[in-house]
Design a protein around this motif. Sequence first.
Motif, PDB file in Angstrom:
ATOM      1  N   PHE A  16      10.825  26.602  70.754  1.00  0.00           N
ATOM      2  CA  PHE A  16      11.753  25.845  69.922  1.00  0.00           C
ATOM      3  C   PHE A  16      13.161  26.119  70.423  1.00  0.00           C
ATOM      4  CE2 PHE A  16      14.135  24.901  65.982  1.00  0.00           C
ATOM      5  CZ  PHE A  16      13.662  23.614  65.765  1.00  0.00           C
ATOM      6  N   MET A  17      14.042  25.143  70.363  1.00  0.00           N
ATOM      7  CA  MET A  17      15.335  25.225  71.033  1.00  0.00           C
ATOM      8  C   MET A  17      16.162  26.443  70.646  1.00  0.00           C
ATOM      9  SD  MET A  17      17.558  22.290  69.240  1.00  0.00           S
ATOM     10  CE  MET A  17      17.852  22.301  67.487  1.00  0.00           C
ATOM     11  N   ASP A  18      16.047  26.923  69.429  1.00  0.00           N
ATOM     12  CA  ASP A  18      16.890  28.046  69.026  1.00  0.00           C
ATOM     13  C   ASP A  18      16.243  29.405  69.260  1.00  0.00           C
ATOM     14  OD1 ASP A  18      14.981  28.090  67.045  1.00  0.00           O
ATOM     15  OD2 ASP A  18      16.404  28.131  65.391  1.00  0.00           O
ATOM     16  N   GLN A  19      15.045  29.429  69.787  1.00  0.00           N
ATOM     17  CA  GLN A  19      14.322  30.686  69.944  1.00  0.00           C
ATOM     18  C   GLN A  19      15.017  31.651  70.904  1.00  0.00           C
ATOM     19  OE1 GLN A  19      10.242  30.109  70.939  1.00  0.00           O
ATOM     20  NE2 GLN A  19       9.689  32.205  70.534  1.00  0.00           N
ATOM     21  N   ARG A  20      15.743  31.131  71.855  1.00  0.00           N
ATOM     22  CA  ARG A  20      16.395  31.988  72.853  1.00  0.00           C
ATOM     23  C   ARG A  20      17.909  32.070  72.668  1.00  0.00           C
ATOM     24  NH1 ARG A  20      12.867  30.227  78.124  1.00  0.00           N
ATOM     25  NH2 ARG A  20      10.919  31.088  77.345  1.00  0.00           N
ATOM     26  N   TRP A  21      18.417  31.537  71.562  1.00  0.00           N
ATOM     27  CA  TRP A  21      19.842  31.623  71.294  1.00  0.00           C
ATOM     28  C   TRP A  21      20.194  33.053  70.923  1.00  0.00           C
ATOM     29  CZ3 TRP A  21      20.919  26.575  68.064  1.00  0.00           C
ATOM     30  CH2 TRP A  21      20.765  25.469  68.897  1.00  0.00           C
ATOM     31  N   PRO A  22      21.434  33.488  71.194  1.00  0.00           N
ATOM     32  CA  PRO A  22      21.771  34.905  71.047  1.00  0.00           C
ATOM     33  C   PRO A  22      21.897  35.409  69.612  1.00  0.00           C
ATOM     34  CG  PRO A  22      23.714  33.660  71.633  1.00  0.00           C
ATOM     35  CD  PRO A  22      22.545  32.715  71.717  1.00  0.00           C
ATOM     36  N   ASN A  23      22.164  34.518  68.650  1.00  0.00           N
ATOM     37  CA  ASN A  23      22.297  34.968  67.267  1.00  0.00           C
ATOM     38  C   ASN A  23      22.149  33.779  66.325  1.00  0.00           C
ATOM     39  OD1 ASN A  23      24.965  33.699  66.728  1.00  0.00           O
ATOM     40  ND2 ASN A  23      25.684  35.168  68.256  1.00  0.00           N
ATOM     41  N   SER A  24      22.025  34.072  65.041  1.00  0.00           N
ATOM     42  CA  SER A  24      21.810  32.994  64.065  1.00  0.00           C
ATOM     43  C   SER A  24      23.067  32.150  63.839  1.00  0.00           C
ATOM     44  CB  SER A  24      21.343  33.588  62.741  1.00  0.00           C
ATOM     45  OG  SER A  24      22.327  34.467  62.230  1.00  0.00           O
ATOM     46  N   GLU A  25      24.232  32.653  64.189  1.00  0.00           N
ATOM     47  CA  GLU A  25      25.460  31.873  64.024  1.00  0.00           C
ATOM     48  C   GLU A  25      25.468  30.630  64.912  1.00  0.00           C
ATOM     49  OE1 GLU A  25      28.950  34.302  64.431  1.00  0.00           O
ATOM     50  OE2 GLU A  25      28.014  35.915  63.291  1.00  0.00           O
ATOM     51  N   VAL A  26      24.835  30.720  66.055  1.00  0.00           N
ATOM     52  CA  VAL A  26      24.791  29.568  66.969  1.00  0.00           C
ATOM     53  C   VAL A  26      24.016  28.422  66.322  1.00  0.00           C
ATOM     54  CG1 VAL A  26      24.041  28.747  69.231  1.00  0.00           C
ATOM     55  CG2 VAL A  26      25.018  31.033  69.002  1.00  0.00           C
ATOM     56  N   GLN A  27      22.897  28.734  65.707  1.00  0.00           N
ATOM     57  CA  GLN A  27      22.105  27.683  65.064  1.00  0.00           C
ATOM     58  C   GLN A  27      22.887  27.033  63.926  1.00  0.00           C
ATOM     59  OE1 GLN A  27      18.722  28.619  62.511  1.00  0.00           O
ATOM     60  NE2 GLN A  27      17.521  27.160  63.704  1.00  0.00           N
ATOM     61  N   GLN A  28      23.547  27.835  63.105  1.00  0.00           N
ATOM     62  CA  GLN A  28      24.316  27.286  61.994  1.00  0.00           C
ATOM     63  C   GLN A  28      25.480  26.433  62.503  1.00  0.00           C
ATOM     64  OE1 GLN A  28      23.152  27.333  58.900  1.00  0.00           O
ATOM     65  NE2 GLN A  28      21.444  28.348  59.891  1.00  0.00           N
ATOM     66  N   ALA A  29      26.134  26.882  63.571  1.00  0.00           N
ATOM     67  CA  ALA A  29      27.216  26.090  64.166  1.00  0.00           C
ATOM     68  C   ALA A  29      26.672  24.772  64.719  1.00  0.00           C
ATOM     69  CB  ALA A  29      27.915  26.882  65.269  1.00  0.00           C
ATOM     70  N   HIS A  30      25.515  24.833  65.330  1.00  0.00           N
ATOM     71  CA  HIS A  30      24.877  23.631  65.869  1.00  0.00           C
ATOM     72  C   HIS A  30      24.623  22.610  64.762  1.00  0.00           C
ATOM     73  CE1 HIS A  30      21.174  21.393  67.137  1.00  0.00           C
ATOM     74  NE2 HIS A  30      21.964  21.144  68.144  1.00  0.00           N
ATOM     75  N   PHE A  31      24.010  23.064  63.676  1.00  0.00           N
ATOM     76  CA  PHE A  31      23.735  22.159  62.558  1.00  0.00           C
ATOM     77  C   PHE A  31      25.029  21.569  61.995  1.00  0.00           C
ATOM     78  CE2 PHE A  31      19.668  24.719  61.442  1.00  0.00           C
ATOM     79  CZ  PHE A  31      18.942  24.008  62.389  1.00  0.00           C
ATOM     80  N   ALA A  32      26.031  22.421  61.805  1.00  0.00           N
ATOM     81  CA  ALA A  32      27.296  21.953  61.246  1.00  0.00           C
ATOM     82  C   ALA A  32      27.964  20.930  62.158  1.00  0.00           C
ATOM     83  CB  ALA A  32      28.227  23.135  61.007  1.00  0.00           C
ATOM     84  N   GLN A  33      27.915  21.164  63.455  1.00  0.00           N
ATOM     85  CA  GLN A  33      28.569  20.254  64.395  1.00  0.00           C
ATOM     86  C   GLN A  33      27.828  18.930  64.506  1.00  0.00           C
ATOM     87  OE1 GLN A  33      31.670  20.749  65.423  1.00  0.00           O
ATOM     88  NE2 GLN A  33      31.463  22.558  64.138  1.00  0.00           N
ATOM     89  N   VAL A  34      26.520  18.956  64.435  1.00  0.00           N
ATOM     90  CA  VAL A  34      25.764  17.692  64.447  1.00  0.00           C
ATOM     91  C   VAL A  34      26.129  16.879  63.206  1.00  0.00           C
ATOM     92  CG1 VAL A  34      23.453  16.681  64.265  1.00  0.00           C
ATOM     93  CG2 VAL A  34      23.886  18.511  65.907  1.00  0.00           C
ATOM     94  N   ARG A  35      26.185  17.543  62.048  1.00  0.00           N
ATOM     95  CA  ARG A  35      26.587  16.831  60.822  1.00  0.00           C
ATOM     96  C   ARG A  35      27.996  16.263  60.963  1.00  0.00           C
ATOM     97  NH1 ARG A  35      24.030  21.303  58.323  1.00  0.00           N
ATOM     98  NH2 ARG A  35      26.057  22.297  58.001  1.00  0.00           N
ATOM     99  N   ALA A  36      28.920  17.051  61.520  1.00  0.00           N
ATOM    100  CA  ALA A  36      30.296  16.595  61.681  1.00  0.00           C
ATOM    101  C   ALA A  36      30.381  15.418  62.651  1.00  0.00           C
ATOM    102  CB  ALA A  36      31.181  17.750  62.157  1.00  0.00           C
ATOM    103  N   LEU A  37      29.577  15.442  63.694  1.00  0.00           N
ATOM    104  CA  LEU A  37      29.566  14.312  64.630  1.00  0.00           C
ATOM    105  C   LEU A  37      29.091  13.039  63.940  1.00  0.00           C
ATOM    106  CD1 LEU A  37      28.182  16.105  67.800  1.00  0.00           C
ATOM    107  CD2 LEU A  37      30.387  14.915  67.642  1.00  0.00           C
TER     108      LEU A  37
END
Length: 56
Positions: A16-37
Amino acid sequence: MVEVARHQREGTTVPFMDQRWPNSEVQQAHFAQVRALFAGTTDIDRALAAMDAAYH
């Protein structure tokens, strides 16, 4: 379970795309930025900058 194991052996699965991300903040930022876009309140450059900030 047998079907999943077969796909893993054959190399036909991906993590899954977030499985190798360095921390949970990246996933939350990703979700927030997709919503903002979608809402039109940010652009690609600012969204990527926010993702970079969360990554570090």
